[in-house]
Write a protein that holds these residues in place. Structure first.
Motif, PDB file in Angstrom:
ATOM      1  N   ALA A   2      47.413   9.960  65.988  1.00  0.00           N
ATOM      2  CA  ALA A   2      46.460   8.873  66.236  1.00  0.00           C
ATOM      3  C   ALA A   2      45.029   9.363  66.039  1.00  0.00           C
ATOM      4  CB  ALA A   2      46.640   8.340  67.648  1.00  0.00           C
ATOM      5  N   ARG A   3      44.221   8.518  65.446  1.00  0.00           N
ATOM      6  CA  ARG A   3      42.813   8.859  65.219  1.00  0.00           C
ATOM      7  C   ARG A   3      41.959   7.698  65.730  1.00  0.00           C
ATOM      8  NH1 ARG A   3      42.450  11.327  59.214  1.00  0.00           N
ATOM      9  NH2 ARG A   3      40.439  12.050  60.021  1.00  0.00           N
ATOM     10  N   PRO A   4      41.752   7.644  67.021  1.00  0.00           N
ATOM     11  CA  PRO A   4      41.089   6.479  67.626  1.00  0.00           C
ATOM     12  C   PRO A   4      39.659   6.264  67.144  1.00  0.00           C
ATOM     13  CG  PRO A   4      41.298   8.273  69.212  1.00  0.00           C
ATOM     14  CD  PRO A   4      42.124   8.651  68.033  1.00  0.00           C
ATOM     15  N   PHE A   5      38.958   7.339  66.808  1.00  0.00           N
ATOM     16  CA  PHE A   5      37.568   7.165  66.392  1.00  0.00           C
ATOM     17  C   PHE A   5      37.485   6.462  65.032  1.00  0.00           C
ATOM     18  CE2 PHE A   5      37.110  10.859  69.306  1.00  0.00           C
ATOM     19  CZ  PHE A   5      36.263  10.259  70.216  1.00  0.00           C
ATOM     20  N   ARG A   6      38.422   6.748  64.153  1.00  0.00           N
ATOM     21  CA  ARG A   6      38.430   6.049  62.865  1.00  0.00           C
ATOM     22  C   ARG A   6      38.853   4.596  63.042  1.00  0.00           C
ATOM     23  NH1 ARG A   6      37.932   9.069  58.198  1.00  0.00           N
ATOM     24  NH2 ARG A   6      39.485   7.982  56.953  1.00  0.00           N
ATOM     25  N   ALA A   7      39.758   4.347  63.972  1.00  0.00           N
ATOM     26  CA  ALA A   7      40.132   2.962  64.271  1.00  0.00           C
ATOM     27  C   ALA A   7      38.935   2.194  64.830  1.00  0.00           C
ATOM     28  CB  ALA A   7      41.289   2.939  65.268  1.00  0.00           C
ATOM     29  N   ALA A   8      38.181   2.847  65.719  1.00  0.00           N
ATOM     30  CA  ALA A   8      36.979   2.218  66.277  1.00  0.00           C
ATOM     31  C   ALA A   8      35.937   1.979  65.188  1.00  0.00           C
ATOM     32  CB  ALA A   8      36.404   3.092  67.389  1.00  0.00           C
ATOM     33  N   PHE A   9      35.870   2.895  64.217  1.00  0.00           N
ATOM     34  CA  PHE A   9      34.947   2.723  63.089  1.00  0.00           C
ATOM     35  C   PHE A   9      35.271   1.438  62.328  1.00  0.00           C
ATOM     36  CE2 PHE A   9      34.417   3.087  58.508  1.00  0.00           C
ATOM     37  CZ  PHE A   9      33.066   3.374  58.398  1.00  0.00           C
ATOM     38  N   VAL A  10      36.554   1.193  62.076  1.00  0.00           N
ATOM     39  CA  VAL A  10      36.954  -0.024  61.368  1.00  0.00           C
ATOM     40  C   VAL A  10      36.505  -1.268  62.137  1.00  0.00           C
ATOM     41  CG1 VAL A  10      38.930  -1.378  60.571  1.00  0.00           C
ATOM     42  CG2 VAL A  10      38.899   1.100  60.215  1.00  0.00           C
ATOM     43  N   ALA A 217      33.593   3.210  51.708  1.00  0.00           N
ATOM     44  CA  ALA A 217      33.243   4.478  51.062  1.00  0.00           C
ATOM     45  C   ALA A 217      33.150   5.607  52.076  1.00  0.00           C
ATOM     46  CB  ALA A 217      31.919   4.324  50.309  1.00  0.00           C
ATOM     47  N   GLN A 218      32.421   5.377  53.147  1.00  0.00           N
ATOM     48  CA  GLN A 218      32.248   6.425  54.146  1.00  0.00           C
ATOM     49  C   GLN A 218      33.571   6.775  54.828  1.00  0.00           C
ATOM     50  OE1 GLN A 218      29.781   8.201  54.028  1.00  0.00           O
ATOM     51  NE2 GLN A 218      27.857   7.322  54.721  1.00  0.00           N
ATOM     52  N   TYR A 219      34.430   5.795  55.003  1.00  0.00           N
ATOM     53  CA  TYR A 219      35.748   6.043  55.608  1.00  0.00           C
ATOM     54  C   TYR A 219      36.521   7.065  54.784  1.00  0.00           C
ATOM     55  CZ  TYR A 219      40.252   4.911  57.799  1.00  0.00           C
ATOM     56  OH  TYR A 219      41.449   4.976  58.469  1.00  0.00           O
ATOM     57  N   LEU A 220      36.413   6.969  53.461  1.00  0.00           N
ATOM     58  CA  LEU A 220      37.116   7.897  52.581  1.00  0.00           C
ATOM     59  C   LEU A 220      36.388   9.228  52.452  1.00  0.00           C
ATOM     60  CD1 LEU A 220      38.055   5.395  49.709  1.00  0.00           C
ATOM     61  CD2 LEU A 220      39.545   6.241  51.528  1.00  0.00           C
ATOM     62  N   LEU A 221      35.065   9.190  52.350  1.00  0.00           N
ATOM     63  CA  LEU A 221      34.299  10.403  52.086  1.00  0.00           C
ATOM     64  C   LEU A 221      34.204  11.330  53.294  1.00  0.00           C
ATOM     65  CD1 LEU A 221      31.329   8.865  50.043  1.00  0.00           C
ATOM     66  CD2 LEU A 221      33.347  10.057  49.153  1.00  0.00           C
ATOM     67  N   ALA A 222      34.217  10.769  54.493  1.00  0.00           N
ATOM     68  CA  ALA A 222      34.003  11.578  55.701  1.00  0.00           C
ATOM     69  C   ALA A 222      35.310  12.002  56.367  1.00  0.00           C
ATOM     70  CB  ALA A 222      33.133  10.806  56.696  1.00  0.00           C
ATOM     71  N   ASP A 223      36.428  11.824  55.686  1.00  0.00           N
ATOM     72  CA  ASP A 223      37.697  12.256  56.244  1.00  0.00           C
ATOM     73  C   ASP A 223      37.759  13.781  56.210  1.00  0.00           C
ATOM     74  OD1 ASP A 223      40.302  12.747  56.988  1.00  0.00           O
ATOM     75  OD2 ASP A 223      41.198  11.318  55.605  1.00  0.00           O
ATOM     76  N   PRO A 224      37.825  14.446  57.356  1.00  0.00           N
ATOM     77  CA  PRO A 224      37.820  15.923  57.331  1.00  0.00           C
ATOM     78  C   PRO A 224      38.982  16.532  56.564  1.00  0.00           C
ATOM     79  CG  PRO A 224      38.389  15.085  59.524  1.00  0.00           C
ATOM     80  CD  PRO A 224      37.910  13.922  58.715  1.00  0.00           C
ATOM     81  N   ARG A 225      40.078  15.790  56.426  1.00  0.00           N
ATOM     82  CA  ARG A 225      41.212  16.315  55.683  1.00  0.00           C
ATOM     83  C   ARG A 225      40.880  16.513  54.202  1.00  0.00           C
ATOM     84  NH1 ARG A 225      45.767  12.023  56.696  1.00  0.00           N
ATOM     85  NH2 ARG A 225      44.007  10.757  55.985  1.00  0.00           N
ATOM     86  N   ALA A 226      39.892  15.765  53.711  1.00  0.00           N
ATOM     87  CA  ALA A 226      39.496  15.879  52.304  1.00  0.00           C
ATOM     88  C   ALA A 226      38.583  17.065  52.066  1.00  0.00           C
ATOM     89  CB  ALA A 226      38.799  14.585  51.868  1.00  0.00           C
ATOM     90  N   HIS A 227      38.184  17.759  53.108  1.00  0.00           N
ATOM     91  CA  HIS A 227      37.235  18.856  52.972  1.00  0.00           C
ATOM     92  C   HIS A 227      37.814  20.193  53.397  1.00  0.00           C
ATOM     93  CE1 HIS A 227      34.008  16.006  52.093  1.00  0.00           C
ATOM     94  NE2 HIS A 227      34.526  15.251  53.037  1.00  0.00           N
ATOM     95  N   ARG A 228      39.119  20.255  53.628  1.00  0.00           N
ATOM     96  CA  ARG A 228      39.729  21.529  53.980  1.00  0.00           C
ATOM     97  C   ARG A 228      39.835  22.424  52.774  1.00  0.00           C
ATOM     98  NH1 ARG A 228      44.613  18.890  57.598  1.00  0.00           N
ATOM     99  NH2 ARG A 228      43.346  18.254  59.364  1.00  0.00           N
TER     100      ARG A 228
END
Length: 228
Positions: A2-10, A217-228
């Motif tokens: 679960a990623r509640p902060f991203r859900a709250a972002f939506v 855009a920000q939802y996709l760009l700021a995903d930490p999994r994309a920056h590992r």
């Protein structure tokens, strides 16, 4: 997981778009400043596997975007528009640094598309919106650089690259190109809105689309999994 902060972002993004379309500025003042801090909170919680430097730059980029978000709640004020673009230039530079660090490089075929779009927007603003042309053109250079690097196939080797954009798959890195494309669309609409939108209804609807594509855009760009 679960990623509640991203859900709250939506949820906050939906309220922000609704506030823009209906002209309820108070809703934007409540919801829009929460967008990037919510993504930053997700990075803080789920980005522990990031290199400390990458994590710091990503959080710094989101902090700069937060300032830009607040400034652009009133997109019809040219001074706020210019200041907001400056904040987002810092963010785009941070993103570019991250992707360069992970092996992205400007490919001629991809960079050429972004360069053509940048020149077209710069020319249009030069004749139709000269008071904001120079600062927005400078910002556009940082946006084009970030968009070029985000679409480099080197970032997502298992993804197909069609028309200069990586096709999203299960790898979060493959979605960076789409995120950058959505960001470019959002910023392009800001220019078109500034120049062509005259009626109150058209300005509100366009602002809603701008905010919707920006949030995606920000939802996709700021995903930490994309920056590992």
């Amino acid at each position: 997981m679960a990623r509640p902060f991203r859900a709250a972002f939506v949820g906050a993004a939906a309220v922000t778009v609704y506030g823009a379309v209906t002209g309820r500025e108070k809703l934007q003042w409540v919801a829009k400043p929460l967008l990037m801090p919510l993504l930053a909170a997700d990075v803080a919680v789920n980005g522990k596997r990031l290199h400390p430097t990458d994590r710091t730059v990503l959080l710094g980029s989101l902090a700069a975007a937060t300032v830009g978000d607040v400034l652009l709640i009133d997109p019809d004020d040219d001074r706020r528009l210019i200041a907001g673009a400056s904040s987002f230039a810092v963010m785009q530079t941070g993103y570019s640094w991250l992707w360069w660090r992970h092996g992205a490089r400007p490919r001629p075929a991809i960079a050429g598309q972004r360069l053509a779009a940048w020149l077209g927007a710069a020319t249009l603003m030069r004749f139709k919106a000269p008071t904001v042309a120079v600062p927005l053109t400078v910002y556009g250079a940082t946006l084009g650089t970030a968009a070029t690097l985000a679409s480099d196939p080197e970032l997502a080797r298992d993804a197909k690259n069609i028309a200069g954009v990586n096709v999203p798959n299960v790898d979060p890195r493959s979605r960076l190109g789409l995120g950058a494309l959505l960001f470019t669309m959002s910023d392009g609409l800001i220019v078109l809105r500034r120049i062509f939108a005259r009626g109150e209804k058209s300005r509100r609807i366009t602002e809603g689309v701008i905010l919707g594509t920006y949030a995606a855009a920000q939802y996709l760009l700021a995903d930490p999994r994309a920056h590992r």
